[in-house]
Design a protein around this motif. Structure first.
Motif, mmCIF file in Angstrom:
data_model
loop_
_atom_site.group_PDB
_atom_site.id
_atom_site.type_symbol
_atom_site.label_atom_id
_atom_site.label_comp_id
_atom_site.label_asym_id
_atom_site.label_seq_id
_atom_site.Cartn_x
_atom_site.Cartn_y
_atom_site.Cartn_z
ATOM 1 N N VAL A 66 0.822 -1.213 0.000
ATOM 2 C CA VAL A 66 0.000 0.000 0.000
ATOM 3 C C VAL A 66 0.856 1.262 0.000
ATOM 4 N N SER A 67 2.141 1.148 0.382
ATOM 5 C CA SER A 67 3.033 2.306 0.396
ATOM 6 C C SER A 67 3.727 2.516 -0.944
ATOM 7 N N ILE A 68 3.586 1.556 -1.849
ATOM 8 C CA ILE A 68 4.244 1.644 -3.157
ATOM 9 C C ILE A 68 3.185 1.949 -4.204
ATOM 10 N N LYS A 69 3.232 3.136 -4.761
ATOM 11 C CA LYS A 69 2.193 3.559 -5.684
ATOM 12 C C LYS A 69 2.731 3.930 -7.063
ATOM 13 N N HIS A 70 4.041 3.806 -7.270
ATOM 14 C CA HIS A 70 4.638 4.227 -8.527
ATOM 15 C C HIS A 70 5.698 3.223 -8.979
ATOM 16 N N PHE A 71 6.198 3.449 -10.174
ATOM 17 C CA PHE A 71 7.264 2.632 -10.758
ATOM 18 C C PHE A 71 8.509 2.708 -9.878
ATOM 19 N N ILE A 72 9.145 1.575 -9.653
ATOM 20 C CA ILE A 72 10.360 1.506 -8.834
ATOM 21 C C ILE A 72 11.469 0.819 -9.620
ATOM 22 N N PHE A 73 12.683 1.360 -9.525
ATOM 23 C CA PHE A 73 13.826 0.672 -10.126
ATOM 24 C C PHE A 73 14.992 0.665 -9.146
ATOM 25 N N GLU A 74 15.879 -0.279 -9.350
ATOM 26 C CA GLU A 74 17.058 -0.406 -8.495
ATOM 27 C C GLU A 74 18.174 0.483 -9.013
ATOM 28 N N VAL A 192 14.611 3.298 -6.126
ATOM 29 C CA VAL A 192 14.124 4.633 -6.473
ATOM 30 C C VAL A 192 12.674 4.530 -6.935
ATOM 31 N N GLU A 193 11.784 5.220 -6.257
ATOM 32 C CA GLU A 193 10.386 5.271 -6.668
ATOM 33 C C GLU A 193 10.153 6.556 -7.460
ATOM 34 N N VAL A 194 9.628 6.421 -8.656
ATOM 35 C CA VAL A 194 9.414 7.568 -9.543
ATOM 36 C C VAL A 194 8.058 8.187 -9.222
ATOM 37 N N LEU A 195 8.056 9.224 -8.403
ATOM 38 C CA LEU A 195 6.807 9.894 -8.054
ATOM 39 C C LEU A 195 6.263 10.678 -9.237
ATOM 40 N N GLU A 196 7.156 11.327 -9.963
ATOM 41 C CA GLU A 196 6.804 12.051 -11.190
ATOM 42 C C GLU A 196 8.040 12.079 -12.071
ATOM 43 N N ALA A 197 7.997 11.363 -13.186
ATOM 44 C CA ALA A 197 9.172 11.231 -14.043
ATOM 45 C C ALA A 197 9.720 12.602 -14.429
ATOM 46 N N GLY A 198 11.038 12.762 -14.229
ATOM 47 C CA GLY A 198 11.694 14.011 -14.566
ATOM 48 C C GLY A 198 11.603 15.082 -13.506
#
Length: 222
Positions: A66-74, A192-198
C-alpha cells in the motif's frame, strides 16, 4: 507498475503460480521455498540471496504494497571524485528516460526530507568482461571508455551520506565494496520510486543487500 532489476515477489501471489511462471524459483534450494511461505502478506520482497551468508533470509522486505504507488527501479550510490556520493541510475542506460535532462533539477525525498538534485554526465572506464578467480577475486578485461549519468545534490553534497549513514556504516561499506570490485568503485544499493518522471523521486535503502554493515540489525528480521 512495480519493477526491480532483480527478482521480486509477495506472499499474495500463489506459490503454484510462481513455480509455473518463474523458472528461477524452481531452481532455488528447498529452504528458500519454505521461506516464501513465511513471508507476510501485503509486502513486497526482493531477492537478496547473493549477498547473504546462512542463516540470513534469502528475501528482503522492501515495503508494504500500500506504500508503493509508482514505478520503482534499483540503483546505486557510489563515490565520485568530483561530485561526492551520487546516485547511478543504470549501467545500461534504460532508466535515463525517467530522469530530467542533463543539468536539470529534480526533487528527491530522503525519509521525508526534500532536497534538490541535478543530473550530470561523467566519463567512465568500464570492463566489458568480468571474471572471478578460484580465490574469489574479480578480474576485469577489455575495458571500454564511455559516459554515465549521475544524480547529485549541488546544494548539500553530504545529504546522501547523512541519509545512508542512518542505516549503514557507510565508510566501512564503501571500503569493502572498493576492495571487492576495485574497477567499479564502492556501491550501495537503493530503490528509487518515480513519483513524477523528470521531477520527483523517493528513495528506499536496500537493507538486505548489505546486512553486515546495517546499524540496526533488528530490521533484517523484517
Amino acid at each position: 507498475m512495480i519493477h526491480s532489476e532483480g527478482d521480486a515477489l509477495c506472499k499474495d501471489w500463489a506459490l503454484s503460480t510462481l513455480e509455473k511462471d518463474n523458472s528461477w524459483l524452481k531452481g532455488l534450494p528447498q529452504q528458500y521455498k519454505k521461506e516464501i511461505e513465511l513471508l507476510k502478506s501485503g509486502n513486497l520482497y526482493y531477492d537478496a540471496g547473493y549477498s547473504q551468508r546462512p542463516p540470513r533470509s534469502h528475501w528482503g522486505r522492501m515495503d508494504s504494497l500500500v506504500s508503493i504507488k509508482h514505478f520503482i527501479f534499483e540503483a546505486y550510490v557510489w563515490q565520485d571524485s568530483e561530485y561526492g556520493l551520487a546516485i547511478y541510475p543504470d549501467y545500461w542506460k534504460k532508466n535515463y528516460a525517467l530522469l530530467p535532462g542533463l543539468g536539470m533539477p529534480c526533487e528527491i525525498i530522503l525519509d521525508g526530507i526534500r532536497s534538490e538534485f541535478r543530473v550530470a554526465e561523467i566519463g567512465t572506464r568500464m570492463p566489458d568482461t568480468i571474471k572471478s578467480t578460484q580465490e574469489g577475486e574479480w578480474n576485469a578485461e577489455d575495458y571500454r571508455e564511455g559516459t554515465v549519468r549521475i544524480v547529485y545534490c549541488p546544494t548539500s553534497p553530504d545529504s546522501l551520506r547523512s541519509w545512508l549513514d542512518g542505516y549503514f556504516e557507510v565508510d566501512q561499506l564503501l571500503e569493502e565494496e572498493r576492495k571487492s570490485v576495485p574497477f567499479l568503485g564502492g556501491g550501495i544499493s537503493i530503490f528509487v520510486e518515480v513519483l513524477e518522471a523528470g521531477r520527483a523521486y523517493s528513495i528506499r535503502p536496500a537493507i538486505h543487500f548489505h546486512p553486515y554493515h546495517v546499524r540496526d540489525k533488528s530490521v533484517l528480521e523484517d
